[in-house]
Design a protein around this motif. Structure first.
Motif, PDB file in Angstrom:
ATOM      1  N   ALA A 151      -4.608  -9.102   4.393  1.00  0.00           N
ATOM      2  CA  ALA A 151      -4.875  -9.451   5.710  1.00  0.00           C
ATOM      3  C   ALA A 151      -3.666  -8.990   6.593  1.00  0.00           C
ATOM      4  O   ALA A 151      -3.718  -8.552   7.766  1.00  0.00           O
ATOM      5  CB  ALA A 151      -5.401 -10.891   5.844  1.00  0.00           C
ATOM      6  N   ALA A 152      -2.375  -9.360   5.861  1.00  0.00           N
ATOM      7  CA  ALA A 152      -1.372  -9.299   6.714  1.00  0.00           C
ATOM      8  C   ALA A 152      -0.833  -7.568   6.836  1.00  0.00           C
ATOM      9  O   ALA A 152      -0.521  -7.234   7.872  1.00  0.00           O
ATOM     10  CB  ALA A 152      -0.010  -9.626   5.790  1.00  0.00           C
ATOM     11  N   TYR A 153      -1.279  -6.716   5.972  1.00  0.00           N
ATOM     12  CA  TYR A 153      -1.150  -5.476   5.933  1.00  0.00           C
ATOM     13  C   TYR A 153      -2.123  -4.687   6.971  1.00  0.00           C
ATOM     14  O   TYR A 153      -1.860  -3.973   7.840  1.00  0.00           O
ATOM     15  CB  TYR A 153      -1.295  -4.677   4.771  1.00  0.00           C
ATOM     16  N   PHE A 154      -3.558  -5.074   6.934  1.00  0.00           N
ATOM     17  CA  PHE A 154      -4.710  -5.049   7.912  1.00  0.00           C
ATOM     18  C   PHE A 154      -4.362  -5.091   9.324  1.00  0.00           C
ATOM     19  O   PHE A 154      -4.384  -4.343  10.223  1.00  0.00           O
ATOM     20  CB  PHE A 154      -5.803  -5.657   7.675  1.00  0.00           C
ATOM     21  N   SER A 155      -3.620  -6.183   9.269  1.00  0.00           N
ATOM     22  CA  SER A 155      -3.350  -6.848  10.845  1.00  0.00           C
ATOM     23  C   SER A 155      -2.355  -5.875  11.477  1.00  0.00           C
ATOM     24  O   SER A 155      -2.451  -5.627  12.669  1.00  0.00           O
ATOM     25  CB  SER A 155      -2.723  -8.222  10.742  1.00  0.00           C
ATOM     26  N   GLU A 156      -1.279  -5.222  10.773  1.00  0.00           N
ATOM     27  CA  GLU A 156      -0.369  -4.437  11.103  1.00  0.00           C
ATOM     28  C   GLU A 156      -0.989  -2.884  11.557  1.00  0.00           C
ATOM     29  O   GLU A 156      -0.798  -2.365  12.337  1.00  0.00           O
ATOM     30  CB  GLU A 156       0.922  -4.231  10.146  1.00  0.00           C
ATOM     31  N   ILE A 157      -1.963  -2.706  10.722  1.00  0.00           N
ATOM     32  CA  ILE A 157      -2.738  -1.403  11.097  1.00  0.00           C
ATOM     33  C   ILE A 157      -3.442  -1.386  12.389  1.00  0.00           C
ATOM     34  O   ILE A 157      -3.509  -0.687  13.090  1.00  0.00           O
ATOM     35  CB  ILE A 157      -3.665  -1.081   9.827  1.00  0.00           C
TER      36      ILE A 157
END
Lengths: 225, 262
Positions: free
Chosen positions: A109-115
């Protein structure tokens, strides 16, 4: 164990890969929406959205959270989720799978949020303004105008991240989930090495299907530029 | 009664005061062109009137009803803000069409979303949607794009895109239609088709404010010309008064520069 036929070994590995697939799909289902929530937190003072109130601490908390999750190894996060609740608060996690899913969902979720954030910020301000002067509400502008353009832009980086997730699922073995690599390693102990190497084929095939799927989605959305 | 009245609008960005008290009013059916050099505050004025920027001081009235008051502390509901917004239509310099929708859907999107709020929407859904489609096709025909309904913006020339965006603004029947340098992003050979559309609207008594650099066009189409300089209105009058006999030195200097370039 050495007496298993090749077919039985293949089936055994497949059972292991079922665990990988399960972690993959459940992580995806939960991390995709959770990522959006974190994005709205990180962007809480981004004027065109403001779905969460403009409140500095929300942004600050989200940013720190993303920093910690992206800044530490997923393997370490798995250990922490697995053992910290029991050691610190005396509430041990009963299911290994639950621990794995918590760690994976938070991490992805943390990575997706930055994308998502990159995608949302890349949409020209004029799109929001055009929606506004046409009398649309903020949420209508977001859902009817912005979101689709964001999805189109983030499909390539999301594909990349999702393919990484497929391979990361094998990390679950460190907390004792019998995923495919762990299943294959058992054979190496009895002198059989090919099952371990063959696990690569499972990953390759799975990621091959995903690559075709993402290619199809990108093509579907390429009717405009 | 004036359709639009602007009172003492001020706007600053950081240390720069862009608008230093702009006041004017206009009547229904009037076409006003705003001229002025870059940085004189023309676009900021348009953006303040259209609620894209919040003016620091001043008031805006539509048909005598206040729609904006910088001093007022009263909370305005989201619904009221939208209602105020819909008094105006704005055509952007960079078109800002929605790339994922075809021409017809670009024009129909806002009316469709608005129709959903009507109480009789569920009961008369098909008639309402048919009506919206009819209006949209009519507007697109008016700007000469009846052949392009199913095309996507990326398949159109800049001039065609700008005409879609004019139709998209017109279909909501604004009381005042604003143009922010509508031809500045276009090749010279494409500006003609936009100017023709605007001229046509002027003949049909559409109330318009046009920020433009096309002085010759402004002279032809506008009933009135406002010349802005350094955040204030330097000159305001008929085209003959402002362009042919400017009283203000800055206006004269600006027009001379343009004449030299020709």
């Amino acid at each position: 164990m050495a007496s298993m036929t090749t077919w039985e070994i293949v089936c055994n590995l497949f059972e292991g890969f079922y665990q990988n697939g399960l972690i993959f799909i459940l992580t995806l289902i939960m991390a995709i929406p959770l990522g959006l929530v974190i994005t709205f937190g990180s962007m809480s003072n981004f004027t065109p959205i403001k779905i969460l109130p403009k409140f500095q601490p929300i942004k600050w908390v989200s940013k720190t959270f993303v920093w910690i999750i992206r800044g530490t190894p997923l393997m370490l996060q798995l250990f922490v989720v697995m053992y910290a609740p029991g050691m610190l608060f005396d509430i041990p996690i009963k299911s290994r799978m639950t621990a794995v899913l918590i760690a994976f969902v938070i991490n992805y979720a943390a990575y997706f949020s930055e994308i998502y954030r990159g995608g949302i910020e890349s949409i020209a301000k004029g799109q929001y303004e055009a929606g506004q002067v046409l009398g649309m509400t903020k949420s209508q502008v977001f859902f009817k105008v912005i979101l689709f353009q964001v999805i189109k832009r983030i499909t390539p980086p999301m594909s990349n991240e999702i393919i990484t997730l497929v391979k990361d699922t094998s990390l679950a073995r460190i907390v004792g989930i019998a995923e495919i690599i762990m299943s294959a390693e058992r054979f190496t102990k009895s002198g059989l090495i090919w099952p371990l190497f063959s696990t690569g084929i499972y990953f390759l095939l799975f990621n091959g299907i995903l690559t075709l799927l993402f290619g199809y989605i990108e093509k579907k959305m390429s009717y405009y530029n | 009664m004036s359709v639009l009245k602007i009172e003492n609008i001020h706007k600053r960005f950081g240390k720069t005061e862009v608008l230093k008290g702009v006041t004017f009013e206009m009547n229904k059916g009037e076409v006003v062109a705003i001229l002025g050099s870059s940085g004189s505050g023309k676009t900021t004025l348009l953006r303040c009137i259209n609620f894209l920027e919040k003016a620091d001081a001043g008031k805006i009235y539509v048909e005598g009803v206040p729609v904006f008051d910088a001093q007022s502390k009263a909370k305005i509901s989201a619904g009221q803000i939208r209602k105020n917004q819909l008094n105006f239509g704005l055509v952007f310099q960079s078109f800002n069409l929605f790339p994922q929708y075809n021409v017809l859907d670009n024009v129909m999107l806002a009316p469709k979303l608005m129709a959903k709020e009507r109480k009789d929407y569920k009961a008369n859904k098909s008639e309402i949607l048919a009506e919206i489609k009819k209006d949209a096709i009519e507007m697109l025909t008016r700007v000469g794009l009846e052949e392009k309904l199913q095309n996507y913006p990326c398949e159109l020339s800049g001039g065609q895109q700008q005409r879609v965006s004019i139709a998209r603004a017109l279909v909501l029947k604004p009381k005042v239609l604003f143009f922010d340098e509508p031809t500045s992003a276009l090749d010279p050979e494409l500006t003609g088709e936009i100017l023709k559309v605007i001229k046509n609207l002027a003949m049909n008594k559409t109330t318009m404010i046009i920020v433009t650099h096309e002085i010759e066009f402004a002279k032809n189409v506008a009933d009135r010309i406002i010349f802005m300089d350094d955040g204030v209105i330097a000159e305001d009058g008929t085209p003959e008064e402002v362009i042919d006999n400017p009283k203000n030195n800055r206006t004269r200097a600006f027009l001379n520069k343009f004449n030299e370039l020709r």
